[in-house]
Each structure stands twice: as structure tokens, then as C-alpha cells.
Write an enzyme that holds these catalytic residues in place. Structure first.
Site, PDB file in Angstrom:
ATOM      1  N   GLY A  55       5.127   5.430   3.243  1.00 51.96           N
ATOM      2  CA  GLY A  55       4.074   4.149   3.918  1.00 51.96           C
ATOM      3  C   GLY A  55       4.707   3.511   5.344  1.00 51.96           C
ATOM      4  O   GLY A  55       4.417   3.438   6.264  1.00 51.96           O
ATOM      5  N   SER A  56       6.633   4.150   5.948  1.00 57.31           N
ATOM      6  CA  SER A  56       7.452   4.196   6.725  1.00 57.31           C
ATOM      7  C   SER A  56       6.868   5.183   7.922  1.00 57.31           C
ATOM      8  O   SER A  56       7.093   4.614   8.769  1.00 57.31           O
ATOM      9  CB  SER A  56       8.725   3.833   6.526  1.00 57.31           C
ATOM     10  OG  SER A  56       8.940   3.239   6.212  1.00 57.31           O
ATOM     11  N   SER A  97      12.482   2.220   8.646  1.00 56.49           N
ATOM     12  CA  SER A  97      12.554   1.878   6.844  1.00 56.49           C
ATOM     13  C   SER A  97      12.217   1.064   6.349  1.00 56.49           C
ATOM     14  O   SER A  97      13.233   0.021   6.977  1.00 56.49           O
ATOM     15  CB  SER A  97      13.386   3.185   5.987  1.00 56.49           C
ATOM     16  OG  SER A  97      13.870   2.064   5.101  1.00 56.49           O
ATOM     17  N   SER A  99      12.333  -0.490   4.046  1.00 60.40           N
ATOM     18  CA  SER A  99      13.683  -1.633   3.363  1.00 60.40           C
ATOM     19  C   SER A  99      15.019  -0.899   4.398  1.00 60.40           C
ATOM     20  O   SER A  99      15.573  -2.014   3.568  1.00 60.40           O
ATOM     21  CB  SER A  99      13.897  -0.680   1.801  1.00 60.40           C
ATOM     22  OG  SER A  99      14.098   0.901   2.491  1.00 60.40           O
ATOM     23  N   THR A 102      15.875   3.674   2.792  1.00 60.94           N
ATOM     24  CA  THR A 102      15.965   4.962   2.926  1.00 60.94           C
ATOM     25  C   THR A 102      16.202   6.212   3.258  1.00 60.94           C
ATOM     26  O   THR A 102      17.018   6.488   4.491  1.00 60.94           O
ATOM     27  CB  THR A 102      14.109   5.116   3.155  1.00 60.94           C
ATOM     28  OG1 THR A 102      13.768   4.323   2.571  1.00 60.94           O
ATOM     29  CG2 THR A 102      14.117   6.843   3.067  1.00 60.94           C
ATOM     30  N   ARG A 149       4.283  -0.009   1.855  1.00 65.06           N
ATOM     31  CA  ARG A 149       2.140   0.657   2.176  1.00 65.06           C
ATOM     32  C   ARG A 149       0.943  -0.761   1.894  1.00 65.06           C
ATOM     33  O   ARG A 149       0.644  -0.563   2.966  1.00 65.06           O
ATOM     34  CB  ARG A 149       1.915   1.758   0.619  1.00 65.06           C
ATOM     35  CG  ARG A 149       1.789   0.578  -0.468  1.00 65.06           C
ATOM     36  CD  ARG A 149       1.155   1.438  -1.731  1.00 65.06           C
ATOM     37  NE  ARG A 149       1.738   0.552  -2.924  1.00 65.06           N
ATOM     38  CZ  ARG A 149       2.800  -0.081  -3.397  1.00 65.06           C
ATOM     39  NH1 ARG A 149       4.030   0.218  -3.368  1.00 65.06           N
ATOM     40  NH2 ARG A 149       2.331  -0.623  -4.563  1.00 65.06           N
ATOM     41  N   GLU A 234       0.072   5.575  -5.096  1.00 64.24           N
ATOM     42  CA  GLU A 234       0.610   4.533  -5.471  1.00 64.24           C
ATOM     43  C   GLU A 234       0.500   3.498  -5.811  1.00 64.24           C
ATOM     44  O   GLU A 234       0.584   2.506  -6.698  1.00 64.24           O
ATOM     45  CB  GLU A 234       1.230   3.879  -3.842  1.00 64.24           C
ATOM     46  CG  GLU A 234       2.221   5.469  -3.292  1.00 64.24           C
ATOM     47  CD  GLU A 234       2.663   5.138  -2.619  1.00 64.24           C
ATOM     48  OE1 GLU A 234       4.161   3.716  -2.197  1.00 64.24           O
ATOM     49  OE2 GLU A 234       2.949   5.316  -1.539  1.00 64.24           O
ATOM     50  N   HIS A 250     -11.749  26.520   6.315  1.00 66.67           N
ATOM     51  CA  HIS A 250     -10.766  27.674   6.773  1.00 66.67           C
ATOM     52  C   HIS A 250     -10.032  27.872   5.183  1.00 66.67           C
ATOM     53  O   HIS A 250      -9.740  29.267   5.195  1.00 66.67           O
ATOM     54  CB  HIS A 250     -10.077  28.213   7.392  1.00 66.67           C
ATOM     55  CG  HIS A 250     -10.822  27.274   9.247  1.00 66.67           C
ATOM     56  ND1 HIS A 250     -12.066  28.485   8.915  1.00 66.67           N
ATOM     57  CD2 HIS A 250     -11.689  26.978   9.355  1.00 66.67           C
ATOM     58  CE1 HIS A 250     -12.395  28.385  10.285  1.00 66.67           C
ATOM     59  NE2 HIS A 250     -12.290  27.810  10.775  1.00 66.67           N
ATOM     60  N   LYS A 342      14.608   7.241  -6.693  1.00 69.34           N
ATOM     61  CA  LYS A 342      15.769   6.902  -5.414  1.00 69.34           C
ATOM     62  C   LYS A 342      16.899   6.167  -6.721  1.00 69.34           C
ATOM     63  O   LYS A 342      17.641   6.529  -5.864  1.00 69.34           O
ATOM     64  CB  LYS A 342      15.096   5.634  -5.015  1.00 69.34           C
ATOM     65  CG  LYS A 342      13.312   5.807  -3.650  1.00 69.34           C
ATOM     66  CD  LYS A 342      13.222   4.326  -3.125  1.00 69.34           C
ATOM     67  CE  LYS A 342      12.223   5.013  -2.608  1.00 69.34           C
ATOM     68  NZ  LYS A 342      11.917   4.211  -1.268  1.00 69.34           N
TER      69      LYS A 342
END
Ligand code: F6R
Length: 347
Positions: A55-56, A97, A99, A102, A149, A234, A250, A342
């Protein structure tokens, strides 16, 4: 029908994702008013690297498609550790980020500090906020408490403010104002209070149903298609595919001959600003998919300016993924697998 049942929605969406989504236009207005600290002039870069994940990173994608022409310098969204090889002298690295914790974004920020590049951090705090404060780097502190997000406004608009401090021209005010007005209109059209019969996001979620969504954008809306995919993954905890024209003509087009095509649902993300050839390619694609796909839906961007057009389609995708979560009976807010990765890496 759950989508038109307020108490059923309340039981599933216990953390209030619907309120955050409904407030998105207000979030964007607040975000546009955030100021960096210290608020000083920054050197004019020859390359802008937006370093972030998930999301960031989405703000970087939006920036390069919407403002790339105005900026006149390339914008590179870097999803990973350290810095991309293209980052040399006169590169501005904006580490994002939500939070602040990250590791990939923190590593890019630290690598930029070590290399003596121009740096800016966008975060609500965490490790990135601490490192930025220790180095007295330009920092935009974002309001916290949201899943990243759902914080797209905070993760995008401050990029414009920061870049204005470099002397580059970003987006005309009128374009930003139009985008905010259109988002406000859409908030009323797409929210849970609007019944499925009159709600495009609910309609799209119902059309997709149990089939696997495949979002296709054009040259400009390819990044939006990717955002649809990640929002569906998500929020609804369902696999989704994203692609863009002309590239998918293609290669990926061939995969629609597979037997599983009948279990896929194509969502064509159309834009009135698309290249005329892209319009023709969408028509050919629709004709070729019609006999094999489980279903096909089409959604159009709104507005005149690029920002309005791309944000309107993105916002539609956010709501569609929200309703897909409800149809699947899952809480759109929680992302336990993502957090488990994480946690394990920290351990
Ligand atoms: C969760 C989400 C994720 C995060 C990503 C990076 O809502 O959108 O894609 O954005 O895991 O975390 P942050 O944004 O905190 O750097």
C-alpha cells in the site's frame, strides 16, 4: 442479500473499513494539507525514487502516471531492499512506509543516507520516523491507525507537497480540486447505503461473484489494475490477476484458451483518455474473451484530469474489493497472513 443489509455488514466489517472508505475524500483533503518538517526547499532532482512496499508503494505508481508529464523527471517506484542501480547523484529518495517498520523501505532510506542523496520520509512513525528524526531529514508525519491500503490519500498527496519544495511543477491545482470533487461524488454513489441496483461497486462485486477476477487496464490504467488486484487480495482474501494492454495482447491473451478461463471474470478498466488504439484493443479483447470467459465487466474512469480519472477507478476498485470481502464472508480489515510473514521475519 448481505450487500444491502446494514446489520450483516456491521457483523462482518467489525473494524469499520466502510467508514474509512467513505471518508476517503476527506482523507485526501487532509493529506493535501500535511506539511513536511522541516518545511524547507529541497534540491531539484534528476530522478525521483519512491521506495516502499504494498500500500505504501501505490502512491509512487500513482505519482508517475498522473504527474510524470508535469514533473519532467522520471519517477521510479522501488519495491525492495537498498536502492535501484539508477539512483545516482541528484536522486531524491522518498521512503514511504505507513507503519514505518517495513524493513525494505527503511533499508532504502538508510542506503540513501549513506550515499549522501536527498531524502524524505513519509510515515506515521516507527523505525523510519526515528531514523529520519535522528538525521533531521525532511519528514511528513502521517496520521496513524489505518491499514496502509486504506491510507492511500495520506500516502499520495504529501508526495506532491514534497515535490513542490524541489521546484519541479507537479499537478495544476484545478486538477487536484477536480479529483477531490469527483471522489466526494463517488463516496455517496458507492457506499453501503446505496443499494446494489444503483451502486456500481456492488454490481461489479456481484457480477464477479465466485469467479477469479482478472483486472485489465490500458497504458495509463495498468497501475490501477494492479491496485485492484492487491485490494482484492488483501480485502477479500482472494487471488486475483492484473494485466495491461497492449502488453497482455502479446502473451497473456493466449492463456484464455485454457479450460479454467470459464472460472475467470475479466474486468476491463476503461479510460476516456486512453489511446485510440487501446480502445480498439479493448474491443478486440472483449470479442475474443466473450466465448471463453466466465464473465466480463467494464468500468470507466470519471473526470477530465488524469488524477480524477485514475483515482476514481482506484476508488471504485477499493469499494468493489470491499464488497467482494462481504460476499465471501470475511472481515476486509484483517490481513493475518501478511502479518504472520512480518512476525516470522522479525523472529
Ligand atoms: C496492508 C497493506 C500492505 C502494507 C505493506 C507495507 O494494509 O496495504 O500492503 O502496505 O505490508 O507496510 P507499510 O505500508 O506499513 O510500510
Amino acid at each position: 442479500m448481505i450487500l444491502d443489509d446494514p446489520s450483516g455488514i456491521g457483523r462482518l466489517d467489525r473494524h469499520g473499513a466502510r467508514e474509512v472508505l467513505s471518508r476517503f475524500p476527506a482523507q485526501c483533503r487532509e493529506a493535501a494539507a500535511l506539511r513536511p518538517e522541516p518545511d524547507r526547499a529541497l534540491g531539484r532532482p534528476r530522478l525521483i525514487v519512491v521506495a516502499g512496499m504494498g500500500g505504501s508503494a501505490a502512491g509512487g505508481d500513482l505519482l508517475s502516471v498522473c504527474a510524470g508529464d508535469h514533473l519532467g523527471v522520471p519517477v521510479l517506484t522501488h519495491r525492495g531492499y537498498d536502492l535501484p542501480p539508477a539512483a545516482g547523484a541528484e536522486t531524491l529518495v522518498i521512503a514511504v512506509s505507513y507503519s514505518g517498520d517495513t524493513v525494505e523501505a527503511v533499508s532504502a532510506f538508510e542506503a540513501a543516507l549513506t550515499a549522501g542523496l536527498g531524502v524524505v520520509a513519509l510515515t506515521q512513525g516507527g523505525r523510519l520516523g526515528a531514523v529520519a528524526a535522528r538525521h533531521r531529514a525532511t519528514l511528513v508525519t502521517l496520521p496513524g491507525g489505518l491499514p496502509p491500503r486504506l491510507a492511500l490519500g495520506y500516502l499520495f498527496f504529501p508526495l506532491l507537497t514534497v515535490l513542490a519544495r524541489t521546484g519541479l511543477s507537479t499537478l495544476p491545482r484545478a486538477e487536484v480540486a477536480e479529483a477531490l470533487d469527483i471522489l466526494e461524488m463517488l463516496a455517496a454513489e458507492l457506499g453501503p447505503a446505496q443499494p446494489a441496483a444503483k451502486n456500481e461497486a456492488k454490481r461489479l462485486a456481484l457480477e464477479i461473484g465466485d469467479r477469479m477476477p482478472v483486472a485489465y487496464g490500458g497504458q495509463l490504467t495498468g497501475a490501477v489494475a494492479y491496485r485492484w488486484k492487491t485490494d482484492i487480495e488483501e480485502n477479500a482474501k482472494r487471488l486475483a490477476v492484473a494485466g495491461a494492454l497492449p502488453e497482455m495482447n502479446h502473451n497473456e491473451i493466449e492463456a484464455w484458451r485454457a479450460p479454467e478461463a470459464g472460472r475467470l471474470h475479466a474486468v476491463l478498466l476503461r479510460d476516456r483518455g486512453e489511446h485510440p488504439d487501446i480502445g480498439r484493443r479493448f474491443e478486440v479483447l472483449r470479442a475474443l474473451l466473450a466465448p471463453v470467459a466466465g464473465g466480463i465487466s467494464e468500468a470507466w474512469s470519471r473526470g477530465e484530469g488524469r488524477l480524477a480519472r485514475l483515482l476514481s477507478l482506484t476508488y471504485l476498485g477499493q469499494w468493489t474489493s470491499y464488497y467482494l470481502a462481504l460476499l465471501r464472508g470475511v472481515d476486509p480489515w484483517l490481513v493475518p497472513m501478511l502479518e504472520e510473514v512480518k512476525r516470522r521475519l522479525r523472529g
